[in-house]
Design a protein around this motif. Sequence first.
Motif, PDB file in Angstrom:
ATOM      1  N   TRP A 137       0.832  -1.200   0.000  1.00  0.00           N
ATOM      2  CA  TRP A 137       0.000   0.000   0.000  1.00  0.00           C
ATOM      3  C   TRP A 137       0.871   1.256   0.000  1.00  0.00           C
ATOM      4  O   TRP A 137       0.627   2.199  -0.754  1.00  0.00           O
ATOM      5  N   VAL A 138       1.924   1.256   0.827  1.00  0.00           N
ATOM      6  CA  VAL A 138       2.848   2.398   0.886  1.00  0.00           C
ATOM      7  C   VAL A 138       3.578   2.545  -0.446  1.00  0.00           C
ATOM      8  O   VAL A 138       3.718   3.659  -0.963  1.00  0.00           O
ATOM      9  N   ASN A 139       4.029   1.434  -1.030  1.00  0.00           N
ATOM     10  CA  ASN A 139       4.700   1.507  -2.328  1.00  0.00           C
ATOM     11  C   ASN A 139       3.794   2.117  -3.386  1.00  0.00           C
ATOM     12  O   ASN A 139       4.237   2.950  -4.190  1.00  0.00           O
ATOM     13  N   ASP A 140       2.537   1.700  -3.419  1.00  0.00           N
ATOM     14  CA  ASP A 140       1.588   2.273  -4.373  1.00  0.00           C
ATOM     15  C   ASP A 140       1.429   3.775  -4.155  1.00  0.00           C
ATOM     16  O   ASP A 140       1.412   4.558  -5.107  1.00  0.00           O
ATOM     17  N   ALA A 141       1.298   4.173  -2.894  1.00  0.00           N
ATOM     18  CA  ALA A 141       1.137   5.597  -2.577  1.00  0.00           C
ATOM     19  C   ALA A 141       2.368   6.396  -3.003  1.00  0.00           C
ATOM     20  O   ALA A 141       2.242   7.475  -3.589  1.00  0.00           O
ATOM     21  N   LEU A 142       3.542   5.873  -2.723  1.00  0.00           N
ATOM     22  CA  LEU A 142       4.773   6.567  -3.110  1.00  0.00           C
ATOM     23  C   LEU A 142       4.921   6.632  -4.626  1.00  0.00           C
ATOM     24  O   LEU A 142       5.369   7.644  -5.175  1.00  0.00           O
ATOM     25  N   ARG A 143       4.523   5.558  -5.312  1.00  0.00           N
ATOM     26  CA  ARG A 143       4.578   5.551  -6.781  1.00  0.00           C
ATOM     27  C   ARG A 143       3.641   6.623  -7.343  1.00  0.00           C
ATOM     28  O   ARG A 143       4.007   7.371  -8.253  1.00  0.00           O
ATOM     29  N   LEU A 144       2.434   6.703  -6.807  1.00  0.00           N
ATOM     30  CA  LEU A 144       1.482   7.726  -7.261  1.00  0.00           C
ATOM     31  C   LEU A 144       2.018   9.129  -7.009  1.00  0.00           C
ATOM     32  O   LEU A 144       1.899  10.021  -7.854  1.00  0.00           O
TER      33      LEU A 144
END
Length: 94
Positions: free
Chosen positions: A24-31
Motif C-alpha cells: 500500500w505504501v509503495n503504491d502511494a509513493l509511486r502515485l
Amino acid sequence: MDAELVAVAQDAVTGGHAESISAWVNDALRLKADHDRRLQAMDDFLAAYEAEHGEITDDEMRDAARRARERAIVVRGDPERRSSAPTQHGRGTA
C-alpha cells in the motif's frame, strides 16, 4: 507514519485492496512520484512556452477557461441550468 495512515493502510489490507501495508505504501509513493513528475513536466513546458511566446496573462487564462466551459458536455444535471455563476461551493455548474 501517522497512526491514522497506518489505520487506513491496514483497512486497505483487511478489505483486500492491498496485499500488505508495504504494498500500500509503495503504491502511494509511486502515485506521488508520478504526480510530481507530471507537475515538473508541466512546469517545464510552461516555462519553455512563456520563454518563446511571453507570459500567459490572467485574461488569456480566463478566456481559455471560458472556451473550455462552452465546449464542455454536461453528463449529469440539467443542461438548461448551465451557468458560470458560482454555486454554494464556489464553482459554476458547467
